[in-house]
Write a protein that holds these residues in place. Structure first.
Motif, PDB file in Angstrom:
ATOM      1  N   LEU A  35      -0.633   0.288  -9.452  1.00 34.15           N
ATOM      2  CA  LEU A  35      -0.968   0.882  -8.169  1.00 34.15           C
ATOM      3  C   LEU A  35      -2.416   1.753  -8.386  1.00 34.15           C
ATOM      4  O   LEU A  35      -2.285   2.609  -9.161  1.00 34.15           O
ATOM      5  N   TYR A  36      -3.355   1.245  -7.597  1.00 37.51           N
ATOM      6  CA  TYR A  36      -4.747   1.961  -7.820  1.00 37.51           C
ATOM      7  C   TYR A  36      -5.351   2.460  -6.329  1.00 37.51           C
ATOM      8  O   TYR A  36      -4.964   1.776  -5.529  1.00 37.51           O
ATOM      9  N   ALA A  37      -5.911   3.551  -6.675  1.00 35.30           N
ATOM     10  CA  ALA A  37      -6.749   3.847  -5.464  1.00 35.30           C
ATOM     11  C   ALA A  37      -8.527   4.009  -5.807  1.00 35.30           C
ATOM     12  O   ALA A  37      -8.697   4.328  -7.154  1.00 35.30           O
ATOM     13  N   ILE A  38      -9.315   4.171  -5.010  1.00 32.30           N
ATOM     14  CA  ILE A  38     -10.525   4.226  -5.283  1.00 32.30           C
ATOM     15  C   ILE A  38     -11.398   5.480  -5.784  1.00 32.30           C
ATOM     16  O   ILE A  38     -12.264   5.404  -6.536  1.00 32.30           O
ATOM     17  N   ASP A  39     -10.412   6.480  -5.564  1.00 31.42           N
ATOM     18  CA  ASP A  39     -10.751   8.022  -5.769  1.00 31.42           C
ATOM     19  C   ASP A  39     -10.115   8.392  -7.021  1.00 31.42           C
ATOM     20  O   ASP A  39     -10.226   9.488  -7.591  1.00 31.42           O
ATOM     21  N   GLU A  40      -9.273   7.571  -7.774  1.00 35.10           N
ATOM     22  CA  GLU A  40      -8.711   8.257  -8.950  1.00 35.10           C
ATOM     23  C   GLU A  40      -9.458   7.693 -10.401  1.00 35.10           C
ATOM     24  O   GLU A  40     -10.374   7.129 -10.441  1.00 35.10           O
ATOM     25  N   GLN A  41      -8.979   8.503 -11.258  1.00 30.47           N
ATOM     26  CA  GLN A  41      -9.924   8.601 -12.524  1.00 30.47           C
ATOM     27  C   GLN A  41     -10.036   7.132 -13.266  1.00 30.47           C
ATOM     28  O   GLN A  41     -11.017   6.810 -13.851  1.00 30.47           O
ATOM     29  N   ALA A  42      -9.029   6.398 -13.115  1.00 29.76           N
ATOM     30  CA  ALA A  42      -8.799   4.998 -13.713  1.00 29.76           C
ATOM     31  C   ALA A  42      -9.922   4.014 -13.212  1.00 29.76           C
ATOM     32  O   ALA A  42     -10.404   3.170 -13.753  1.00 29.76           O
ATOM     33  N   ILE A  43     -10.395   4.301 -11.844  1.00 28.34           N
ATOM     34  CA  ILE A  43     -11.171   3.172 -11.092  1.00 28.34           C
ATOM     35  C   ILE A  43     -12.778   3.957 -11.163  1.00 28.34           C
ATOM     36  O   ILE A  43     -13.126   4.851 -10.617  1.00 28.34           O
TER      37      ILE A  43
ATOM     38  N   LEU B 155       0.917  -1.254   0.026  1.00 26.30           N
ATOM     39  CA  LEU B 155       0.013  -0.087   0.025  1.00 26.30           C
ATOM     40  C   LEU B 155       0.878   1.347   0.101  1.00 26.30           C
ATOM     41  O   LEU B 155       1.956   1.262   0.649  1.00 26.30           O
ATOM     42  N   ALA B 156       0.318   2.290  -0.615  1.00 28.66           N
ATOM     43  CA  ALA B 156       1.157   3.633  -0.375  1.00 28.66           C
ATOM     44  C   ALA B 156       0.163   4.528  -0.339  1.00 28.66           C
ATOM     45  O   ALA B 156      -0.916   4.635  -1.172  1.00 28.66           O
ATOM     46  N   LYS B 157       0.649   5.919   0.130  1.00 28.82           N
ATOM     47  CA  LYS B 157      -0.020   7.164   0.010  1.00 28.82           C
ATOM     48  C   LYS B 157       0.687   7.910  -1.008  1.00 28.82           C
ATOM     49  O   LYS B 157      -0.063   9.087  -1.341  1.00 28.82           O
ATOM     50  N   GLY B 158       1.952   8.069  -1.195  1.00 29.44           N
ATOM     51  CA  GLY B 158       2.811   8.603  -1.976  1.00 29.44           C
ATOM     52  C   GLY B 158       3.185   7.921  -3.238  1.00 29.44           C
ATOM     53  O   GLY B 158       2.265   7.442  -4.114  1.00 29.44           O
TER      54      GLY B 158
ATOM     55  N   GLU C 213      -7.456  -4.988   6.947  1.00 33.18           N
ATOM     56  CA  GLU C 213      -6.733  -4.042   7.385  1.00 33.18           C
ATOM     57  C   GLU C 213      -6.438  -3.451   5.954  1.00 33.18           C
ATOM     58  O   GLU C 213      -6.436  -2.029   5.692  1.00 33.18           O
ATOM     59  N   MET C 214      -6.106  -4.147   4.901  1.00 34.64           N
ATOM     60  CA  MET C 214      -5.977  -3.613   3.540  1.00 34.64           C
ATOM     61  C   MET C 214      -6.908  -2.777   3.154  1.00 34.64           C
ATOM     62  O   MET C 214      -7.016  -1.727   2.836  1.00 34.64           O
ATOM     63  N   ILE C 215      -8.170  -3.584   3.216  1.00 34.60           N
ATOM     64  CA  ILE C 215      -9.569  -3.003   2.471  1.00 34.60           C
ATOM     65  C   ILE C 215      -9.680  -1.732   3.523  1.00 34.60           C
ATOM     66  O   ILE C 215      -9.961  -0.592   2.848  1.00 34.60           O
ATOM     67  N   GLU C 216      -9.536  -1.583   4.896  1.00 36.97           N
ATOM     68  CA  GLU C 216      -9.923  -0.523   5.652  1.00 36.97           C
ATOM     69  C   GLU C 216      -8.763   0.761   5.143  1.00 36.97           C
ATOM     70  O   GLU C 216      -9.702   1.786   5.228  1.00 36.97           O
TER      71      GLU C 216
ATOM     72  N   VAL D  47      -3.425   0.540  -3.594  1.00 41.37           N
ATOM     73  CA  VAL D  47      -2.897  -0.821  -3.525  1.00 41.37           C
ATOM     74  C   VAL D  47      -2.395  -1.242  -4.832  1.00 41.37           C
ATOM     75  O   VAL D  47      -3.111  -0.900  -5.768  1.00 41.37           O
ATOM     76  N   ARG D  48      -1.640  -2.209  -4.735  1.00 44.64           N
ATOM     77  CA  ARG D  48      -1.224  -2.795  -6.167  1.00 44.64           C
ATOM     78  C   ARG D  48      -2.125  -3.787  -6.174  1.00 44.64           C
ATOM     79  O   ARG D  48      -2.805  -4.663  -5.507  1.00 44.64           O
ATOM     80  N   ALA D  49      -2.691  -3.737  -7.576  1.00 43.51           N
ATOM     81  CA  ALA D  49      -3.828  -4.732  -7.990  1.00 43.51           C
ATOM     82  C   ALA D  49      -3.497  -5.154  -9.271  1.00 43.51           C
ATOM     83  O   ALA D  49      -3.013  -4.419 -10.159  1.00 43.51           O
ATOM     84  N   ARG D  50      -4.230  -6.285  -9.918  1.00 46.08           N
ATOM     85  CA  ARG D  50      -3.948  -6.713 -11.133  1.00 46.08           C
ATOM     86  C   ARG D  50      -5.511  -7.431 -11.490  1.00 46.08           C
ATOM     87  O   ARG D  50      -6.189  -8.049 -10.761  1.00 46.08           O
ATOM     88  N   THR D  51      -5.542  -7.959 -12.703  1.00 48.59           N
ATOM     89  CA  THR D  51      -6.435  -8.819 -13.326  1.00 48.59           C
ATOM     90  C   THR D  51      -6.237 -10.105 -12.975  1.00 48.59           C
ATOM     91  O   THR D  51      -5.093 -10.517 -12.549  1.00 48.59           O
TER      92      THR D  51
END
Length: 103
Positions: free
Chosen positions: A82-90, A36-39, A54-57, A66-70
């Motif tokens: 590396l994806y966040a729920i509030d970014e344009q790609a999601i 997980l990363a904030k920066g 904990e990761m989901i929280e 979070v690092r995620a993949r298909t």
């Protein structure tokens, strides 16, 4: 053996791909955990988290990416990053156990 992908939490990419948070093996320690990363997008800017809840929280409520993949690996045409729920790609995310869908 632990599944490398978290099946409880799914990120839906704008192109429709379903992304699963992925456990990554640390080359130095051998630890397998969610990264997980904030920066930035480096190991120094990230933390390791073993526990799925904990990761989901941290991703849902504390602004971590979070690092995620298909399911299909990148080598076979899949997607990873590396994806966040509030970014344009999601486009949205799903919590599978609760049935929640958020767009």
């Amino acid at each position: 053996m632990i599944d490398t992908l978290c099946r409880k939490f799914r990120l839906i990419h704008v192109c429709g791909d379903v992304l699963y948070p992925a456990r990554i093996k640390d080359r130095e320690s051998g630890e397998v955990a969610f990264r997980l990363a904030k920066g930035g997008n480096t190991k120094d800017d990230s933390i390791s988290v073993q526990n799925e809840e904990e990761m989901i929280e941290k991703v849902l409520h504390l602004g971590f990416r979070v690092r995620a993949r298909t399911e299909k690996p990148v080598s076979r045409g899949g997607r990873a990053g590396l994806y966040a729920i509030d970014e344009q790609a999601i486009r949205s995310y799903k919590l599978i156990e609760t049935g929640e869908v958020h767009a």
